[in-house]
Scaffold this motif. Sequence first.
Motif, PDB file in Angstrom:
ATOM      1  N   LEU A 129     -28.440 -55.878 -31.908  1.00  0.00           N
ATOM      2  CA  LEU A 129     -27.227 -55.062 -31.790  1.00  0.00           C
ATOM      3  C   LEU A 129     -27.019 -54.587 -30.354  1.00  0.00           C
ATOM      4  CD1 LEU A 129     -27.302 -52.885 -35.036  1.00  0.00           C
ATOM      5  CD2 LEU A 129     -25.642 -54.639 -34.438  1.00  0.00           C
ATOM      6  N   VAL A 130     -28.086 -54.128 -29.718  1.00  0.00           N
ATOM      7  CA  VAL A 130     -27.981 -53.682 -28.330  1.00  0.00           C
ATOM      8  C   VAL A 130     -27.613 -54.858 -27.426  1.00  0.00           C
ATOM      9  CG1 VAL A 130     -29.307 -52.757 -26.376  1.00  0.00           C
ATOM     10  CG2 VAL A 130     -29.517 -51.717 -28.639  1.00  0.00           C
ATOM     11  N   TYR A 131     -28.256 -55.999 -27.612  1.00  0.00           N
ATOM     12  CA  TYR A 131     -27.957 -57.192 -26.814  1.00  0.00           C
ATOM     13  C   TYR A 131     -26.482 -57.587 -26.940  1.00  0.00           C
ATOM     14  CZ  TYR A 131     -27.770 -62.106 -25.494  1.00  0.00           C
ATOM     15  OH  TYR A 131     -27.412 -63.299 -24.934  1.00  0.00           O
ATOM     16  N   LEU A 132     -25.993 -57.650 -28.173  1.00  0.00           N
ATOM     17  CA  LEU A 132     -24.604 -58.052 -28.387  1.00  0.00           C
ATOM     18  C   LEU A 132     -23.629 -57.058 -27.784  1.00  0.00           C
ATOM     19  CD1 LEU A 132     -24.847 -59.372 -32.056  1.00  0.00           C
ATOM     20  CD2 LEU A 132     -24.583 -60.734 -29.966  1.00  0.00           C
ATOM     21  N   GLN A 147     -27.517 -54.103 -44.722  1.00  0.00           N
ATOM     22  CA  GLN A 147     -28.968 -54.050 -44.912  1.00  0.00           C
ATOM     23  C   GLN A 147     -29.426 -52.630 -45.227  1.00  0.00           C
ATOM     24  OE1 GLN A 147     -29.957 -55.880 -41.105  1.00  0.00           O
ATOM     25  NE2 GLN A 147     -30.997 -57.518 -42.209  1.00  0.00           N
ATOM     26  N   VAL A 148     -28.892 -51.671 -44.516  1.00  0.00           N
ATOM     27  CA  VAL A 148     -29.241 -50.268 -44.772  1.00  0.00           C
ATOM     28  C   VAL A 148     -28.796 -49.873 -46.182  1.00  0.00           C
ATOM     29  CG1 VAL A 148     -28.761 -47.877 -44.097  1.00  0.00           C
ATOM     30  CG2 VAL A 148     -29.257 -49.588 -42.351  1.00  0.00           C
ATOM     31  N   GLY A 149     -27.610 -50.302 -46.574  1.00  0.00           N
ATOM     32  CA  GLY A 149     -27.128 -50.011 -47.927  1.00  0.00           C
ATOM     33  C   GLY A 149     -28.014 -50.645 -48.988  1.00  0.00           C
ATOM     34  N   ALA A 208     -22.296 -58.095 -36.501  1.00  0.00           N
ATOM     35  CA  ALA A 208     -23.708 -57.725 -36.573  1.00  0.00           C
ATOM     36  C   ALA A 208     -23.864 -56.288 -37.068  1.00  0.00           C
ATOM     37  CB  ALA A 208     -24.366 -57.900 -35.207  1.00  0.00           C
ATOM     38  N   THR A 209     -22.982 -55.412 -36.648  1.00  0.00           N
ATOM     39  CA  THR A 209     -23.032 -54.026 -37.089  1.00  0.00           C
ATOM     40  C   THR A 209     -22.778 -53.933 -38.596  1.00  0.00           C
ATOM     41  OG1 THR A 209     -22.295 -53.260 -34.922  1.00  0.00           O
ATOM     42  CG2 THR A 209     -22.045 -51.725 -36.755  1.00  0.00           C
TER      43      THR A 209
END
Length: 131
Positions: free
Chosen positions: A87-90, A111-113, A104-105
Amino acid sequence: MSHRTKYWMLCALAFGASALAGVIIGKTVPAGGASGNAALLFPLLLGVCGLVMAAGWLWWRNTDDLQQQGQLISWYWGGTFGALAMLVYLAVFFGRHSDLSLGATYLFFAQVGGFFIVWLVWRLRGRGQSE
């Protein structure tokens, strides 16, 4: 058939099911834009994903506690760090609001859900108190 042979056969089945699902999804979903039959295709492909999970479950049931703990720790910590690093890279290389960064976010939020739902079921079943 030995336990080891059965274990590796089930592992191959899980990976094979994943690869087959990737081919099916790749052949049925258009590369750009939404599918013309999205309302029909989405539940069908969720069913395909369910079959992949079932194949993985067969493998999971044949692993011992130590292997399961190793998998859980690796996926949780390794997967979480890998997702955050991506996420940081993108965001840095493509911008925070690029299609890639937003996709990606959204995946990370899904995934968190999923994590929260499974954790909640685990908690409601009273497993947290006994473990």
